[in-house]
Design an enzyme around this catalytic site. Structure first.
Site, mmCIF file in Angstrom:
data_model
loop_
_atom_site.group_PDB
_atom_site.id
_atom_site.type_symbol
_atom_site.label_atom_id
_atom_site.label_comp_id
_atom_site.label_asym_id
_atom_site.label_seq_id
_atom_site.Cartn_x
_atom_site.Cartn_y
_atom_site.Cartn_z
ATOM 1 N N CYS A 1 0.601 -1.665 -0.078
ATOM 2 C CA CYS A 1 0.221 -0.263 -0.148
ATOM 3 C C CYS A 1 1.021 1.529 -0.108
ATOM 4 O O CYS A 1 2.066 1.414 -0.337
ATOM 5 C CB CYS A 1 -0.408 0.017 1.382
ATOM 6 S SG CYS A 1 -0.108 0.117 2.733
ATOM 7 N N CYS B 1 3.235 1.700 2.548
ATOM 8 C CA CYS B 1 4.642 1.162 2.869
ATOM 9 C C CYS B 1 6.084 2.125 1.957
ATOM 10 O O CYS B 1 6.514 2.152 2.278
ATOM 11 C CB CYS B 1 4.376 -0.580 1.944
ATOM 12 S SG CYS B 1 3.872 -1.496 2.781
ATOM 13 N N CYS C 1 47.462 -10.685 -9.989
ATOM 14 C CA CYS C 1 47.444 -10.679 -8.569
ATOM 15 C C CYS C 1 46.611 -9.940 -8.156
ATOM 16 O O CYS C 1 45.777 -9.134 -8.762
ATOM 17 C CB CYS C 1 49.054 -10.060 -7.848
ATOM 18 S SG CYS C 1 48.844 -8.717 -8.097
ATOM 19 N N CYS D 1 44.912 -6.786 -8.938
ATOM 20 C CA CYS D 1 44.549 -6.080 -9.634
ATOM 21 C C CYS D 1 42.686 -6.884 -9.291
ATOM 22 O O CYS D 1 42.092 -5.700 -9.810
ATOM 23 C CB CYS D 1 44.840 -7.237 -10.667
ATOM 24 S SG CYS D 1 46.268 -7.203 -11.377
ATOM 25 N N ASP E 1 14.688 -30.238 11.070
ATOM 26 C CA ASP E 1 12.893 -31.233 11.265
ATOM 27 C C ASP E 1 12.948 -32.367 11.336
ATOM 28 O O ASP E 1 12.926 -33.037 9.898
ATOM 29 C CB ASP E 1 12.346 -29.987 10.103
ATOM 30 C CG ASP E 1 10.753 -29.952 9.633
ATOM 31 O OD1 ASP E 1 10.647 -30.128 10.936
ATOM 32 O OD2 ASP E 1 10.736 -30.208 9.342
ATOM 33 N N ASP F 1 13.459 -28.323 4.759
ATOM 34 C CA ASP F 1 11.776 -28.475 3.824
ATOM 35 C C ASP F 1 12.472 -27.222 2.674
ATOM 36 O O ASP F 1 12.145 -27.060 1.301
ATOM 37 C CB ASP F 1 11.089 -29.106 3.384
ATOM 38 C CG ASP F 1 10.055 -27.963 4.208
ATOM 39 O OD1 ASP F 1 10.561 -27.114 4.097
ATOM 40 O OD2 ASP F 1 9.008 -28.398 4.770
ATOM 41 N N ASP G 1 10.175 -23.600 6.791
ATOM 42 C CA ASP G 1 11.555 -23.283 8.180
ATOM 43 C C ASP G 1 11.601 -22.128 7.233
ATOM 44 O O ASP G 1 13.090 -22.278 8.330
ATOM 45 C CB ASP G 1 12.255 -24.483 7.339
ATOM 46 C CG ASP G 1 11.709 -26.138 7.905
ATOM 47 O OD1 ASP G 1 10.930 -25.502 9.031
ATOM 48 O OD2 ASP G 1 11.282 -27.088 7.704
#
Length: 882
Positions: A18, A21, A86, A89, A493, A692, A696
């Site tokens: 909205c 935000c 190196c 760089c 889990d 999974d 989670d």
């Protein structure tokens, strides 16, 4: 604080719902130091930001927006970079890319010679190319294919080899002439031979030095250019104006052989280093090489072979035995056994039937089938894996920051040491002091090796992440790889991670008046057609027995209690204990058996016929094969294993006992899992959360290392720090073991790089003069240390080259890493093996034939396979190893 630099950026923001935000983001940005103006549009989902880049950068602005609960839509691209030599760089290319408006972050990898750039929408990519070119390097196209990159790399290696051979040939001629008798014009001949080596072969060093000087810095090219130029121009002056040396009473010396041989040896080092660096990316090349070139599609009933790039979603594709599956899809006709080891790391082929998912790049072992394409091009599982691995290889581990900081000061310090060395030897050294001062000055510049520092971490990360991907373990970043080796608590889990995630019939207890098969038949007849997970488990168990269903009628479901139906003259009721007691049915002494099953955390269903209980069925979500072995392996890695679940404590403890788990966190709601992770961290634990990747997400984010586990195309690859493509828990053990091995390799590399420079720079500066003194060096060491203990500059060049090669070669040892692999078992507990000839699964107890070779048993699905194996075992074992 730098000079004020006003910049403007348009940032695409996601997560706004909205106008409030938009106002929140505006306010948050306005309070950020350095942001002068911020306008956020909810309609376009974009923020227009004006900021002072000397006070704040886009990465900080993006972090501010994320901190407010929103996300910045950025794009991440990988570009090949040319011309780097190196760690200095790397820093300059990163600085050049970061200076481009719109770039959020830039990570450059010296080993892979690639830049991973994150930038907001609308950023001018051409400006990135210009910035890098102005810094003295080249930035390739993002669209460059692997073949293009590989061809360019091979072309560079060939060029280095040819230039080395040319330089070495001239350097050897110069050395032979220098040691030979004098003749008229000899100095001019030496000068003429050395000049193309110095300015044609060695032009790359001058070009690199000029690029560094333009940015007021110095790098490896500076050391080589200054060192060889000192020897070359000293010798040139000696040729053109020898009277200057005579007037100053300085012994005349020509060092064209030194400057030429140094360049030749450094090119040798670069050549060998480039070849070794190419081998660090073999894993990613093999992954990309899995994609087949063509696909056979079926359109209008006709088979047509087309390039795989032209395959579209919904195309019907035919795959014959032995062919690679071109893209991801769903089987629509036929069945087969698919070798997915190259994607998941799982060696046992997976049976596929109609409705099953198949992964592009895997091999069809037997039977033809047709499947519908669901993911093509850059959306396939293989393409996503490659992209994630490339991004991981371009990332930096925290341990690399120390090396980067040291490398940023390294070259200026070395130049300072070289100048001090020259002054000390010139004024305090033995005669001819100018000669010794010059040679020691050159030796210090040449022997210093920031390359080893720059390659120590990225080469190990490239090999480590590539090795992980080969075995179904996607490590998202160098930071995740580093953190994983510290894990001492693994939080699993339960559902879908530790267990299969679906119930299974584990026990059937029948009254004396009936049989277990009859109990299963009656229960399946009642539940047939139901979509409840318990019903599906009962029907599946019945189907495996190949029995016939009874015809039932008057079906009625009682949510939370059970179901009932009529079969002929029998009234059937299947439900929990509460339902039986409610109906006042006789339990026929089965309550004790039921309580025993309940104590094991199982779900118990009672079956009654005409108001009398005749049997009970126990169901449980069983743990995955080899879960106990994986837990034991984690214990050997000194990690505590904790199970977290929403189930009741009794069920959770039963599963934990079976798997050998240390602690149980039961009855935890999904939204509270992150709090449990935090509690473990408060105990001082380094926590890996394994889930999974869907339900989670908060816990994965809270943990020190989030490990998302899944299967094939269903896995959420973008979730967590590490993703296990296969659903097996041995991937967790592989990830932690690989991290420990990689970090050990990085420490070895850094130790070598630091020890090399710490020990040999003083030697090159002539510190051994304090050991040998005016009496001189023993005659056997003259070539190495001269008369008074200074290091021959040519050997300094050889040592410098050896330093980088040693670091890269040590990282390549990671290719021998063996992942965690536990013997697979099937549901009945039987051991499963792979027929080495046809690659099919074989139950060891039911194998058609067995053969023993070199002390190991091999199991075969058919006698013909055994005969083929016995005739030439090595053929099939070599194919398996590949």
């Amino acid at each position: 604080m730098g000079i004020k630099k006003a910049e403007k950026a348009k940032i695409h923001i996601t997560g706004m719902t909205c106008t409030t935000c938009a106002a929140t983001i505006e306010k948050g940005l306005a309070q950020t130091p350095g942001v002068e103006k911020a306008d956020v549009s909810f309609a376009s989902e974009k923020a227009s930001v004006e900021y002072d880049s000397s006070k704040v950068d886009l990465a900080e602005i993006a972090k501010t927006i994320s901190g407010l609960g929103y996300e910045v839509a950025t794009r991440k691209s990988i570009f090949p970079v040319s011309g780097m030599t190196c760690a200095s760089c790397v820093a300059r290319v990163e600085e050049a890319l970061s200076s481009v408006p719109g770039v959020v972050s830039a990570n450059v990898n010296l080993a892979s010679e690639k830049a991973t750039v994150e930038y907001v929408e609308g950023t001018d990519v051409a400006e990135m190319h210009r910035a890098v070119e102005e810094a003295g390097y080249g930035l390739g196209s993002e669209a460059t294919t692997l073949e293009d990159v590989t061809t360019a790399s091979q072309r560079e290696i060939r060029g280095l080899r040819n230039r080395f051979i040319f330089a070495l040939t001239l350097a050897m001629v110069i050395m032979v002439l220098s040691m030979g008798p004098d003749f008229t014009g000899k100095p001019y001949m030496l000068w003429a031979l050395a000049t193309p080596v110095q300015f044609w072969i060695g032009w790359r060093f001058y070009k690199g030095m000029w690029g560094a000087l333009k940015h007021k810095t110095a790098d490896m090219n500076t050391l080589i250019a200054v060192g060889t130029s000192a020897a070359y121009f000293y010798s040139m002056v000696a040729v053109l104006a020898p009277s200057l040396f005579a007037a100053a009473d300085i012994e005349l010396g020509l060092y064209f052989d030194t400057s030429s041989m140094i360049i030749a040896l450094i090119l040798l080092g670069r050549f060998l280093e480039s070849r070794a660096k190419g081998q660090t990316s073999e894993a990613i090349k093999r992954l990309i090489g899995l994609k087949p070139k063509v696909a056979t599609i079926i359109r209008d009933g006709e088979e047509t072979e087309i390039p795989v790039e032209e395959v579209q979603v919904d195309d019907l594709i035919l795959v014959r035995p032995g062919e690679r599956i071109p893209v991801d899809g769903i089987v629509r006709q036929g069945y087969s056994s698919i070798d997915e080891s190259m994607i998941t790391g799982e060696s046992i082929p997976v049976d596929k039937k109609i409705g099953d998912m198949v992964i592009g790049g895997t091999i069809n072992r037997m039977g033809s089938f047709q499947f519908e394409a669901t993911r093509v091009g850059k959306d396939t599982t293989l393409a996503r894996i490659v992209r994630l691995v490339e991004e991981a290889q371009g990332s930096k581990a925290p341990i690399q920051r120390l090396a980067d900081v040291i490398a940023s000061y390294f070259v200026p310090v070395v130049i300072g040491i070289a100048i001090v060395t020259f002054i000390v030897w010139f004024f305090l050294g033995p005669p001819p002091s100018l000669t010794y001062a010059l040679l020691n000055f050159v030796a210090v510049l040449i022997i210093a090796c920031p390359c080893a520092l720059g390659l120590a971490t990225p080469t190990a990360i490239i090999v480590g992440t590539g090795k992980g991907a080969e075995n179904g373990v996607l490590i998202k970043s160098g930071e995740a790889l580093e953190r994983a080796h510290k894990i001492n608590s693994v939080l699993l889990d339960k559902t879908g991670t530790l267990t299969r995630g679906e119930p299974k019939v584990t026990d059937i207890v029948a009254a004396s008046s009936t049989s277990e098969e009859e109990i299963l038949r009656l229960a399946a007849s009642v539940e047939h057609g139901s979509e409840h997970p318990l019903a599906e488990a009962i029907v599946k168990a019945f189907t495996e027995k190949k029995l016939k269903l009874l015809k039932v009628s008057d079906f009625k479901a009682m949510p939370g209690h059970g179901v009932e139906a009529t079969a002929g003259n029998r009234q059937l009721l299947l439900g929990n204990l509460a339902l039986m007691k409610e109906r006042r049915f006789s339990l026929n002494g089965m309550q004790k058996e039921a309580e025993h099953l309940l104590s094991q955390g199982k779900t118990v269903l009672f079956l009654s016929v005409n108001s009398s209980v005749v049997g009970i069925i126990g169901l449980a979500d069983t743990i995955k094969p080899n879960a106990r072995e994986a837990v034991e392996a984690l214990h050997r890695l000194n990690a505590e294993v904790v199970m977290i679940t929403g189930d009741n404590l009794r069920t959770a403890e039963a599963i934990a006992r079976e798997a050998g788990i240390d602690r149980v966190l039961a009855e935890v709601l999904p939204e509270n899992k992150a709090k449990e992770v935090r509690r473990l961290q408060d105990e001082g634990k380094v926590v890996a959360m394994v889930g999974d990747g869907i339900n989670d997400a908060p816990a994965l984010a809270q943990s020190d290392v989030g490990i998302a586990i899944g299967t094939g195309t269903d896995v959420a690859m973008e979730t967590g720090d590490i993703t296990l493509i296969s659903g097996d828990l041995d991937g967790i053990v592989t990830a932690i073991s690989l991290s420990k091995r990689t970090m050990s390799t990085i420490r070895q590399n850094l130790f070598w790089a630091f020890a090399y420079n710490t020990a040999l720079i003083p030697v090159a500066a002539g510190i051994l003069y304090l050991v040998f003194g005016p009496t001189g060096v023993p005659s056997g060491l003259h070539f190495v240390f001269g008369n008074y203990g200074f290091l021959n500059p040519m050997l300094a060049a050889l040592a410098m080259a050896a330093s980088s090669i040693t670091v890269v070669s040590n990282s390549l040892r990671l290719r021998t890493f063996k992942p965690a692999r536990f013997e697979k078992t099937i549901e009945g507990g039987e051991r499963m093996a792979i027929d080495p000839v046809c690659k099919m699964q074989v139950d060891e107890k039911k194998a058609a034939a067995i053969s023993e070779y070199r002390g190991k048993k091999y199991y075969f699905c058919a006698v013909g396979c055994k005969k083929a194996f016995d005739q030439n075992p090595e053929k099939y074992l070599v194919e398996k190893s590949k």
